[in-house]
Design a protein around this motif. Structure first.
Motif, PDB file in Angstrom:
ATOM      1  N   SER A 218       0.802  -1.236   0.000  1.00 29.67           N
ATOM      2  CA  SER A 218       0.000   0.000   0.000  1.00 29.67           C
ATOM      3  C   SER A 218       0.826   1.274   0.000  1.00 29.67           C
ATOM      4  CB  SER A 218      -0.919   0.021   1.223  1.00 29.67           C
ATOM      5  OG  SER A 218      -1.819  -1.042   1.179  1.00 29.67           O
ATOM      6  N   TRP A 219       2.094   1.183   0.267  1.00 30.80           N
ATOM      7  CA  TRP A 219       2.949   2.365   0.331  1.00 30.80           C
ATOM      8  C   TRP A 219       3.474   2.761  -1.047  1.00 30.80           C
ATOM      9  CZ3 TRP A 219       4.279  -2.479   2.050  1.00 30.80           C
ATOM     10  CH2 TRP A 219       5.317  -3.120   1.378  1.00 30.80           C
ATOM     11  N   GLN A 220       3.246   1.955  -2.063  1.00 31.22           N
ATOM     12  CA  GLN A 220       3.764   2.245  -3.399  1.00 31.22           C
ATOM     13  C   GLN A 220       2.687   2.890  -4.268  1.00 31.22           C
ATOM     14  OE1 GLN A 220       5.097  -1.583  -4.827  1.00 31.22           O
ATOM     15  NE2 GLN A 220       7.136  -1.280  -4.001  1.00 31.22           N
ATOM     16  N   GLY A 221       3.128   3.677  -5.220  1.00 28.45           N
ATOM     17  CA  GLY A 221       2.213   4.251  -6.199  1.00 28.45           C
ATOM     18  C   GLY A 221       1.688   5.614  -5.798  1.00 28.45           C
ATOM     19  N   ALA A 222       0.916   6.165  -6.707  1.00 23.10           N
ATOM     20  CA  ALA A 222       0.322   7.484  -6.487  1.00 23.10           C
ATOM     21  C   ALA A 222      -0.898   7.358  -5.577  1.00 23.10           C
ATOM     22  CB  ALA A 222      -0.089   8.078  -7.827  1.00 23.10           C
ATOM     23  N   PRO A 223      -1.179   8.393  -4.788  1.00 27.32           N
ATOM     24  CA  PRO A 223      -2.341   8.333  -3.898  1.00 27.32           C
ATOM     25  C   PRO A 223      -3.657   8.415  -4.661  1.00 27.32           C
ATOM     26  CG  PRO A 223      -1.294  10.472  -3.748  1.00 27.32           C
ATOM     27  CD  PRO A 223      -0.425   9.620  -4.638  1.00 27.32           C
ATOM     28  N   MET A 224      -4.644   7.731  -4.163  1.00 23.50           N
ATOM     29  CA  MET A 224      -6.025   7.785  -4.656  1.00 23.50           C
ATOM     30  C   MET A 224      -6.149   7.560  -6.163  1.00 23.50           C
ATOM     31  SD  MET A 224      -7.667   8.220  -1.964  1.00 23.50           S
ATOM     32  CE  MET A 224      -7.660   8.937  -0.360  1.00 23.50           C
ATOM     33  N   THR A 225      -5.516   6.527  -6.682  1.00 26.69           N
ATOM     34  CA  THR A 225      -5.585   6.267  -8.117  1.00 26.69           C
ATOM     35  C   THR A 225      -6.710   5.311  -8.491  1.00 26.69           C
ATOM     36  OG1 THR A 225      -3.972   4.503  -7.882  1.00 26.69           O
ATOM     37  CG2 THR A 225      -3.137   6.675  -8.496  1.00 26.69           C
ATOM     38  N   THR A 226      -7.322   4.656  -7.506  1.00 27.23           N
ATOM     39  CA  THR A 226      -8.389   3.712  -7.797  1.00 27.23           C
ATOM     40  C   THR A 226      -9.660   4.152  -7.091  1.00 27.23           C
ATOM     41  OG1 THR A 226      -6.768   1.936  -7.954  1.00 27.23           O
ATOM     42  CG2 THR A 226      -9.051   1.292  -7.708  1.00 27.23           C
ATOM     43  N   VAL A 227     -10.691   4.407  -7.872  1.00 25.30           N
ATOM     44  CA  VAL A 227     -11.988   4.829  -7.337  1.00 25.30           C
ATOM     45  C   VAL A 227     -13.069   3.983  -7.988  1.00 25.30           C
ATOM     46  CG1 VAL A 227     -13.642   6.740  -7.158  1.00 25.30           C
ATOM     47  CG2 VAL A 227     -11.204   7.196  -7.014  1.00 25.30           C
ATOM     48  N   SER A 228     -14.014   3.526  -7.180  1.00 22.64           N
ATOM     49  CA  SER A 228     -15.163   2.789  -7.708  1.00 22.64           C
ATOM     50  C   SER A 228     -16.419   3.623  -7.482  1.00 22.64           C
ATOM     51  CB  SER A 228     -15.318   1.439  -7.014  1.00 22.64           C
ATOM     52  OG  SER A 228     -16.534   0.829  -7.421  1.00 22.64           O
ATOM     53  N   ASN A 229     -17.150   3.845  -8.562  1.00 21.83           N
ATOM     54  CA  ASN A 229     -18.405   4.590  -8.501  1.00 21.83           C
ATOM     55  C   ASN A 229     -19.615   3.672  -8.663  1.00 21.83           C
ATOM     56  OD1 ASN A 229     -17.386   7.295  -8.201  1.00 21.83           O
ATOM     57  ND2 ASN A 229     -16.642   7.106 -10.293  1.00 21.83           N
ATOM     58  N   VAL A 230     -19.429   2.387  -8.481  1.00 20.64           N
ATOM     59  CA  VAL A 230     -20.492   1.413  -8.713  1.00 20.64           C
ATOM     60  C   VAL A 230     -21.740   1.723  -7.892  1.00 20.64           C
ATOM     61  CG1 VAL A 230     -21.123  -1.024  -8.474  1.00 20.64           C
ATOM     62  CG2 VAL A 230     -18.927  -0.409  -9.450  1.00 20.64           C
ATOM     63  N   VAL A 231     -21.569   2.181  -6.658  1.00 23.99           N
ATOM     64  CA  VAL A 231     -22.728   2.480  -5.808  1.00 23.99           C
ATOM     65  C   VAL A 231     -22.917   3.981  -5.587  1.00 23.99           C
ATOM     66  CG1 VAL A 231     -22.722   0.244  -4.646  1.00 23.99           C
ATOM     67  CG2 VAL A 231     -21.352   2.107  -3.719  1.00 23.99           C
ATOM     68  N   ALA A 232     -22.290   4.811  -6.424  1.00 24.23           N
ATOM     69  CA  ALA A 232     -22.356   6.267  -6.251  1.00 24.23           C
ATOM     70  C   ALA A 232     -23.762   6.821  -6.477  1.00 24.23           C
ATOM     71  CB  ALA A 232     -21.372   6.956  -7.184  1.00 24.23           C
TER      72      ALA A 232
ATOM     73  N   ILE B  94       1.309   6.423   8.676  1.00 20.18           N
ATOM     74  CA  ILE B  94      -0.131   6.704   8.710  1.00 20.18           C
ATOM     75  C   ILE B  94      -0.888   5.452   9.137  1.00 20.18           C
ATOM     76  CG2 ILE B  94      -2.135   7.283   7.290  1.00 20.18           C
ATOM     77  CD1 ILE B  94      -0.180   8.997   5.590  1.00 20.18           C
ATOM     78  N   THR B  95      -0.532   4.336   8.555  1.00 19.88           N
ATOM     79  CA  THR B  95      -1.199   3.079   8.877  1.00 19.88           C
ATOM     80  C   THR B  95      -1.045   2.736  10.351  1.00 19.88           C
ATOM     81  OG1 THR B  95      -0.831   2.277   6.625  1.00 19.88           O
ATOM     82  CG2 THR B  95      -1.334   0.630   8.286  1.00 19.88           C
ATOM     83  N   SER B  96       0.156   2.868  10.870  1.00 22.59           N
ATOM     84  CA  SER B  96       0.392   2.509  12.272  1.00 22.59           C
ATOM     85  C   SER B  96      -0.368   3.428  13.228  1.00 22.59           C
ATOM     86  CB  SER B  96       1.883   2.515  12.594  1.00 22.59           C
ATOM     87  OG  SER B  96       2.411   3.823  12.500  1.00 22.59           O
ATOM     88  N   ALA B  97      -0.533   4.690  12.850  1.00 27.11           N
ATOM     89  CA  ALA B  97      -1.252   5.631  13.703  1.00 27.11           C
ATOM     90  C   ALA B  97      -2.752   5.319  13.762  1.00 27.11           C
ATOM     91  CB  ALA B  97      -1.049   7.058  13.211  1.00 27.11           C
ATOM     92  N   LEU B  98      -3.278   4.663  12.749  1.00 28.52           N
ATOM     93  CA  LEU B  98      -4.708   4.364  12.693  1.00 28.52           C
ATOM     94  C   LEU B  98      -5.066   2.978  13.214  1.00 28.52           C
ATOM     95  CD1 LEU B  98      -5.428   5.911   9.195  1.00 28.52           C
ATOM     96  CD2 LEU B  98      -5.928   6.903  11.428  1.00 28.52           C
ATOM     97  N   MET B  99      -4.055   2.181  13.528  1.00 22.50           N
ATOM     98  CA  MET B  99      -4.320   0.829  14.013  1.00 22.50           C
ATOM     99  C   MET B  99      -4.809   0.843  15.454  1.00 22.50           C
ATOM    100  SD  MET B  99      -1.237  -1.510  12.659  1.00 22.50           S
ATOM    101  CE  MET B  99      -1.031  -1.890  10.941  1.00 22.50           C
ATOM    102  N   PRO B 100      -5.756  -0.037  15.768  1.00 24.03           N
ATOM    103  CA  PRO B 100      -6.180  -0.123  17.163  1.00 24.03           C
ATOM    104  C   PRO B 100      -5.043  -0.658  18.034  1.00 24.03           C
ATOM    105  CG  PRO B 100      -7.194  -1.865  15.870  1.00 24.03           C
ATOM    106  CD  PRO B 100      -6.455  -0.989  14.911  1.00 24.03           C
ATOM    107  N   TRP B 101      -4.930  -0.144  19.239  1.00 28.40           N
ATOM    108  CA  TRP B 101      -3.863  -0.576  20.143  1.00 28.40           C
ATOM    109  C   TRP B 101      -4.410  -1.590  21.135  1.00 28.40           C
ATOM    110  CZ3 TRP B 101       1.226  -0.401  20.430  1.00 28.40           C
ATOM    111  CH2 TRP B 101       1.835  -0.794  21.624  1.00 28.40           C
ATOM    112  N   LYS B 102      -3.791  -2.756  21.161  1.00 32.56           N
ATOM    113  CA  LYS B 102      -4.124  -3.771  22.157  1.00 32.56           C
ATOM    114  C   LYS B 102      -2.899  -4.068  23.018  1.00 32.56           C
ATOM    115  CE  LYS B 102      -7.804  -5.937  19.550  1.00 32.56           C
ATOM    116  NZ  LYS B 102      -8.325  -7.156  18.962  1.00 32.56           N
ATOM    117  N   SER B 103      -1.767  -4.255  22.349  1.00 37.18           N
ATOM    118  CA  SER B 103      -0.518  -4.522  23.062  1.00 37.18           C
ATOM    119  C   SER B 103       0.629  -4.350  22.078  1.00 37.18           C
ATOM    120  CB  SER B 103      -0.507  -5.952  23.619  1.00 37.18           C
ATOM    121  OG  SER B 103      -0.449  -6.888  22.552  1.00 37.18           O
TER     122      SER B 103
END
Length: 113
Positions: A45-59, A80-89
Motif C-alpha cells: 500500500s505504500w507504493q504508487g500514487a495516492p487515490m488512483t483507484t476509485v469505484s463509482n459502482v454504488v455512487a 499513517i497506517t500505524s497511527a490508525l491501528m487499534p492498540w491492544k498490546s
C-alpha cells in the motif's frame, strides 16, 4: 475546517450575498482494512500514487439521486497506517505491522444530504 463558517459569521466579515456556510458539504468517511492470505501477492500500500483507484459502482445510491458512496484505495504509508491501528498490546501491534505488506485499505466516502 468545519468551524470556519461559524468563525466567519462571528467575525462580522462582510457577506453581502449571504453565502457563508451555505456551501459547506460534509462527506462522512469510514475506512476498512483487510489482510490478504499468505499465498496472495503482497499489496504494498505504500507504493504508487495516492487515490488512483476509485469505484463509482454504488455512487448513484439506492434512490438513484447520486447520494451513494464511492470506494477509494488510498496510499497507506507505514506511519499513517500505524497511527490508525487499534492498540491492544506491543505484541499485537508488531504482528499487525509484520502483516502490513499484505494489508489492503479502502475508504468509503458517503455523500450526505
Amino acid at each position: 475546517s468545519i468551524q470556519s463558517p461559524a468563525l466567519l459569521l462571528r467575525s462580522k466579515i462582510p457577506d453581502p450575498h449571504k453565502q457563508i456556510g451555505k456551501n459547506l458539504r460534509l462527506h462522512p468517511v469510514t475506512g476498512a482494512t483487510g489482510v490478504m492470505p499468505k499465498d496472495h501477492e503482497p499489496v504494498r500500500s505504500w507504493q504508487g500514487a495516492p487515490m488512483t483507484t476509485v469505484s463509482n459502482v454504488v455512487a448513484a445510491g439506492p434512490d438513484n439521486d447520486m447520494y451513494g458512496s464511492k470506494l477509494e484505495c488510498p496510499i497507506a504509508h507505514p506511519g499513517i497506517t500505524s497511527a490508525l491501528m487499534p492498540w491492544k498490546s506491543g505484541a499485537e501491534f508488531k504482528k499487525r505491522m509484520l502483516n502490513y505488506p499484505s494489508t489492503a485499505a479502502i475508504i468509503v466516502l458517503t455523500r450526505y444530504k
